[in-house]
Design a protein around this motif. Structure first.
Motif, PDB file in Angstrom:
ATOM      1  N   ASP A  59      36.831  39.931  41.791  1.00  0.00           N
ATOM      2  CA  ASP A  59      36.644  39.768  40.101  1.00  0.00           C
ATOM      3  C   ASP A  59      37.213  40.630  38.929  1.00  0.00           C
ATOM      4  O   ASP A  59      38.078  40.894  39.448  1.00  0.00           O
ATOM      5  N   PHE A  60      36.533  39.493  37.621  1.00  0.00           N
ATOM      6  CA  PHE A  60      37.384  40.541  36.366  1.00  0.00           C
ATOM      7  C   PHE A  60      36.748  41.458  35.943  1.00  0.00           C
ATOM      8  O   PHE A  60      35.312  40.640  35.548  1.00  0.00           O
ATOM      9  N   ILE A  61      36.465  42.675  35.256  1.00  0.00           N
ATOM     10  CA  ILE A  61      35.984  43.303  34.663  1.00  0.00           C
ATOM     11  C   ILE A  61      36.590  43.675  33.867  1.00  0.00           C
ATOM     12  O   ILE A  61      38.736  44.039  34.021  1.00  0.00           O
ATOM     13  N   VAL A  68      28.346  42.115  30.938  1.00  0.00           N
ATOM     14  CA  VAL A  68      28.460  41.265  32.111  1.00  0.00           C
ATOM     15  C   VAL A  68      29.193  42.160  33.406  1.00  0.00           C
ATOM     16  O   VAL A  68      28.724  42.337  34.713  1.00  0.00           O
ATOM     17  N   CYS A  69      29.626  43.181  33.080  1.00  0.00           N
ATOM     18  CA  CYS A  69      30.926  43.907  33.663  1.00  0.00           C
ATOM     19  C   CYS A  69      29.931  44.606  34.921  1.00  0.00           C
ATOM     20  O   CYS A  69      29.943  44.860  36.164  1.00  0.00           O
ATOM     21  N   PRO A  70      29.208  45.377  34.186  1.00  0.00           N
ATOM     22  CA  PRO A  70      28.251  47.036  35.215  1.00  0.00           C
ATOM     23  C   PRO A  70      27.475  45.888  35.902  1.00  0.00           C
ATOM     24  O   PRO A  70      27.394  46.713  37.122  1.00  0.00           O
ATOM     25  N   PRO A  71      26.672  44.387  35.787  1.00  0.00           N
ATOM     26  CA  PRO A  71      25.910  44.241  36.360  1.00  0.00           C
ATOM     27  C   PRO A  71      26.315  43.303  37.546  1.00  0.00           C
ATOM     28  O   PRO A  71      25.933  43.671  38.547  1.00  0.00           O
ATOM     29  N   MET A  72      27.971  43.138  37.513  1.00  0.00           N
ATOM     30  CA  MET A  72      28.756  42.282  38.327  1.00  0.00           C
ATOM     31  C   MET A  72      29.530  43.502  38.814  1.00  0.00           C
ATOM     32  O   MET A  72      28.975  43.189  40.659  1.00  0.00           O
ATOM     33  N   THR A  73      29.306  44.562  38.534  1.00  0.00           N
ATOM     34  CA  THR A  73      29.979  45.481  39.701  1.00  0.00           C
ATOM     35  C   THR A  73      29.065  45.607  40.861  1.00  0.00           C
ATOM     36  O   THR A  73      28.971  46.569  41.705  1.00  0.00           O
ATOM     37  N   ALA A  74      27.938  46.288  39.854  1.00  0.00           N
ATOM     38  CA  ALA A  74      26.991  46.299  40.765  1.00  0.00           C
ATOM     39  C   ALA A  74      26.286  45.565  41.856  1.00  0.00           C
ATOM     40  O   ALA A  74      25.778  45.759  43.449  1.00  0.00           O
ATOM     41  N   ASN A  75      26.164  44.110  41.239  1.00  0.00           N
ATOM     42  CA  ASN A  75      26.047  42.861  42.126  1.00  0.00           C
ATOM     43  C   ASN A  75      27.481  43.553  43.274  1.00  0.00           C
ATOM     44  O   ASN A  75      27.321  43.012  44.338  1.00  0.00           O
ATOM     45  N   THR A 158      32.214  35.646  34.914  1.00  0.00           N
ATOM     46  CA  THR A 158      31.538  36.023  35.609  1.00  0.00           C
ATOM     47  C   THR A 158      31.541  35.480  37.010  1.00  0.00           C
ATOM     48  O   THR A 158      30.602  35.688  37.874  1.00  0.00           O
ATOM     49  N   TYR A 159      32.776  34.776  37.769  1.00  0.00           N
ATOM     50  CA  TYR A 159      32.562  34.836  39.298  1.00  0.00           C
ATOM     51  C   TYR A 159      33.358  35.785  40.077  1.00  0.00           C
ATOM     52  O   TYR A 159      34.105  36.502  39.750  1.00  0.00           O
ATOM     53  N   PHE A 160      32.914  35.803  41.393  1.00  0.00           N
ATOM     54  CA  PHE A 160      33.626  36.043  42.930  1.00  0.00           C
ATOM     55  C   PHE A 160      34.323  35.257  43.246  1.00  0.00           C
ATOM     56  O   PHE A 160      33.710  34.207  43.032  1.00  0.00           O
TER      57      PHE A 160
END
Length: 192
Positions: A59-61, A68-75, A158-160
């Protein structure tokens, strides 16, 4: 007539059974992952060859991200736990910083510690230029990264991204809101 029906039945059953044995992602994207040189959150050199033969989710954070990055990292942390619970081996997680001039290895370490994630198979990357990551994201992952002239919030998607052991992007998933965890775990299993 009986023979034709029997023959047709055997052919259909044979086709169905052979399809069940297929391995891999259906209709993979197969974008080749280009080489890169970076440094990790531990300030160690890291390049694409460190991931050769492995399945990985990218992913890209960035650490200064306001939304968006904190929820992406939590996911991604949740996905990492699911992969561990399923006892899936040879799976890595890679987060590319989209703000490399701000995201030092120390900042990435601090950021990762806030999520209680395991860094034995999750690498946070920096150490390249802004121009590099914008071009690399576009050319390799077909995703947008752009740092505006003003402000500190980098624009990114916000893709994986699921990368197979062959070094090709197989599939993308929503990494922000409606994360398909079960589908991702199933797809990782298909690549094992």
């Amino acid at each position: 007539m009986k023979y034709r029906i029997s023959f047709l039945f055997i052919v259909i059953v044979g086709l169905l059974l052979s399809a069940c044995g297929q391995k891999g992602i259906e209709n993979p994207l197969d974008y080749p992952v280009n080489d890169f040189n970076a440094v990790t959150q531990d300030n160690k050199p890291f390049e694409k060859k460190n991931l050769d033969g492995k399945i990985w989710i990218a992913d890209f954070i960035f650490t200064n991200c306001a939304d968006v990055c904190p929820p992406m990292t939590a996911n991604m942390t949740k996905l990492q736990k699911m992969v561990e619970d399923e006892k899936l081996k040879n799976v890595e997680f890679v987060s590319f910083s989209v703000d490399p001039t701000v995201d030092t290895p120390e900042k990435l370490t601090s950021y990762s510690e806030n999520f209680g994630l395991k860094t034995d198979n999750w690498t946070f990357l920096t150490g390249y230029t802004q121009g590099f990551i914008e071009t690399y994201a576009k050319e390799t992952f077909k995703t947008l990264v752009k740092k505006p002239q003003e402000g500190d919030q980098v624009i990114h998607q916000t893709y994986f991204f699921l990368v197979g052991p062959d070094g090709k992007v197989k599939k993308t998933y929503d990494g922000f809101q409606e994360v398909p965890y079960d589908e991702m775990v199933k797809d990782i299993k298909l690549l094992q």
